[in-house]
Design a protein around this motif. Structure first.
Motif, PDB file in Angstrom:
ATOM      1  N   ALA A 146      37.169  40.902  42.372  1.00  0.00           N
ATOM      2  CA  ALA A 146      36.658  39.655  41.766  1.00  0.00           C
ATOM      3  C   ALA A 146      35.311  39.820  41.082  1.00  0.00           C
ATOM      4  CB  ALA A 146      36.563  38.528  42.805  1.00  0.00           C
ATOM      5  N   SER A 147      34.833  41.037  40.920  1.00  0.00           N
ATOM      6  CA  SER A 147      33.575  41.244  40.199  1.00  0.00           C
ATOM      7  C   SER A 147      33.884  41.535  38.732  1.00  0.00           C
ATOM      8  CB  SER A 147      32.789  42.409  40.805  1.00  0.00           C
ATOM      9  OG  SER A 147      33.521  43.608  40.717  1.00  0.00           O
ATOM     10  N   LYS A 148      33.173  40.852  37.858  1.00  0.00           N
ATOM     11  CA  LYS A 148      33.318  41.077  36.412  1.00  0.00           C
ATOM     12  C   LYS A 148      31.916  41.272  35.852  1.00  0.00           C
ATOM     13  CE  LYS A 148      36.263  39.100  33.867  1.00  0.00           C
ATOM     14  NZ  LYS A 148      37.185  38.263  33.072  1.00  0.00           N
ATOM     15  N   PRO A 149      31.496  42.511  35.725  1.00  0.00           N
ATOM     16  CA  PRO A 149      30.113  42.774  35.311  1.00  0.00           C
ATOM     17  C   PRO A 149      29.720  42.132  33.992  1.00  0.00           C
ATOM     18  CG  PRO A 149      31.233  44.784  36.019  1.00  0.00           C
ATOM     19  CD  PRO A 149      32.268  43.726  35.923  1.00  0.00           C
ATOM     20  N   ASP A 150      30.689  41.890  33.116  1.00  0.00           N
ATOM     21  CA  ASP A 150      30.370  41.363  31.791  1.00  0.00           C
ATOM     22  C   ASP A 150      30.356  39.839  31.744  1.00  0.00           C
ATOM     23  OD1 ASP A 150      33.066  41.335  32.328  1.00  0.00           O
ATOM     24  OD2 ASP A 150      33.667  41.557  30.233  1.00  0.00           O
TER      25      ASP A 150
END
Length: 519
Positions: A398-402
């Motif tokens: 669930a991490s989306k760096p952008d």
């Protein structure tokens, strides 16, 4: 189980054929006879036999393909004899039941023949039989069985011959200082209250002075109505100072009232104990039974709990109240989503939600799923730019760096092989949406759609999904909760290295253990 399924589907196929034949005769359509009828019978029979042999020859390959993808040892035998015996017995029992119903219909129809024309007697006889079976099974026997089950569980839980003594710590729910009666909480609630990491265990992990996490649980027998139980939970939260903590989680348990330690232990480590969790029990039935038989009970309890807590929480100063989150696993996710009314939250929204293994009937989950970005898979969709809703699985965290989160954060954790999430009632006659995508890592490429058969295979998978290896099916486990909790609750001073350390700590076993048994 596969034998029982095979016998049941065969019986349904036979029943379908009988219904078609009955309609054909009723419409007085032409019938084949003589050699053409014999030739057609042999042709159809040969096709069925060839298909049956192909299925048998492929079954072990299909089974082992799926077992390997779920990290299980391959099977060396199909146990064909056992499967065939169970299939034949199941078909025979279904056939006998059908003959009994048919005999009942003929008996009713014969009575109607005495007072009305044959055609009218046929129709009314059929209607009478259908209504009788419905009333006896749904409104008569079944309802009494459900009520009896629930009451028997309640009676059994009230005994507690081997239950531990009430907590001596006044800062625990059920203690002598608490307004919640320890003797009425029930075993799932007692386990939740007395388990979990304490301040010393958390401090040993984080290396900083930690607080004692707050856990509040109200048993079904602690109040007569959902509202009464919710108000009791609020009083206990106030008594323990839960609204002075950094994070407050409104959790909905599974059907029996069970709270997954793998879900709540990590959150308490992540927030260094500066956290409170509250839940209220609504049923004593296993989750599948509660889902089917007590649909509204959990929804009403979750709504009452959220309404009462949110109504009080929003009266507190913005800078002097905890961040508020909704949470639930499986049936708890469904009831929690139902209670999280976006219109009611418009004036003062909660900070987010983390829902695990949402059951397929969940209205909100279905709405979100159908908003997926074109091209994103059904089992792990992307929603908009990811600032409001994100998904996690055993392969994605669930991490989306952008992408930056918005004011509210919602995460769904769902395994691609979980039939509780991806069961599709319409698969009776059409492929489910996920079958139109490339198979996920733990889904078989051999799976293909077949009307009716697919429906019942998925139903069997649904019933047995709790026994899958951790990380597959409906067996959610602690390490997959960690990063979603971090994404949803945004703990201060927490790093990616802390996440990996906590995952390793989980793999070695928390103080309370990493239990993943869904009850």
């Amino acid at each position: 189980m596969q034998g029982i399924l095979g016998g049941l589907v065969t019986a349904l196929g036979y029943l379908g054929g009988q219904v078609v034949a009955l309609l054909w005769r009723g419409l007085e359509m032409p019938k084949l006879s003589g050699r053409p009828a014999g030739a057609l019978t042999w042709l159809v029979a040969a096709g069925i036999v060839v298909f049956f042999l192909w299925v048998l020859g492929s079954s072990l390959t299909w089974q082992n393909d799926l077992r390997q993808k779920m990290g299980m040892e391959v099977a060396d035998a199909l146990h064909l004899t056992r499967i065939m015996v169970f299939a034949i017995v199941t078909f025979a029992l279904a056939f006998l039941l059908g003959r009994l119903v048919a005999s009942f219909f003929r008996l009713v129809r014969a009575w109607f023949y005495r007072v009305m024309p044959p055609r009218r007697a046929n129709v009314l006889g059929l209607v009478t039989v259908v209504l009788t079976l419905f009333v006896v099974t749904r409104e008569g026997i079944l309802d009494r069985v459900i009520t009896g089950l629930d009451e028997s569980y309640e009676t059994a839980q009230a005994l507690f011959d081997k239950a531990p003594p009430r907590p001596s710590d006044p800062l625990k729910t059920g203690s002598s200082a608490s307004l919640i009666d320890w003797s009425a909480i029930g075993k799932p609630g007692r386990d939740f209250i007395t388990s979990g990491p304490d301040a010393d265990a958390i401090s040993a992990f984080t290396g900083r002075p930690a607080m004692q996490p707050i856990r509040v649980y109200v048993g079904r027998a602690n109040g007569k109505t959902p509202l009464e139980r919710a108000e009791l939970a609020l009083v206990e939260l106030k008594r323990l100072g839960a609204f002075e903590r950094e994070v407050l989680i409104m959790a909905s348990p599974t059907g029996t009232g069970w709270m997954d330690p793998g879900a709540y232990d990590p959150a308490e480590y992540i927030h260094n104990g500066n956290i409170a969790t509250v839940a209220a029990q609504y049923s004593y039935l296993q989750s599948p039974l509660a889902l089917i038989l007590e649909t509204n009970t959990g929804l009403e309890q979750a709504r009452a709990l959220q309404d009462v807590i949110h109504d009080y929480w929003k009266t507190l100063p913005l800078d002097a109240r905890p961040r508020l989150y909704a949470n639930g696993l499986s049936l708890g996710a469904w009831s929690s989503m139902h209670a999280t009314n976006m219109f009611r939250l418009l004036d003062d929204p909660i900070d987010g939600a983390f829902w695990i293994g949402p059951p397929f009937p969940s209205t909100f989950w279905n709405y979100v799923q159908n908003q997926r970005n074109p091209g994103s898979p059904w089992v792990l969709p992307e929603i908009g730019d990811g600032s409001l809703v994100r998904y996690a699985s055993h392969t994605t965290d669930a991490s989306k760096p952008d992408t930056k989160w918005g004011a509210m954060r919602i995460v769904f954790l769902q395994y691609s092989s979980d039939p509780v999430v991806f069961y599709e009632p319409a698969s009776l006659f059409r492929p489910p949406p996920w079958m139109q995508d490339r198979p996920a890592e733990d889904m078989s490429e051999y799976f293909f759609f077949m009307p009716i058969v697919t429906q019942f295979q998925l139903a069997l998978d649904l019933a047995l999904s709790f026994g899958s290896p951790p990380g597959h099916g409906h067996a959610y486990y602690a390490r997959d909760y960690i990063n979603p909790w971090v994404e949803v609750t945004a703990p201060s001073g927490w790093s990616a290295e802390d996440t990996e350390r906590l995952k390793a700590h989980c793999d070695n076993g928390f103080q309370a253990g990493c239990s993943n048994e869904l009850r």
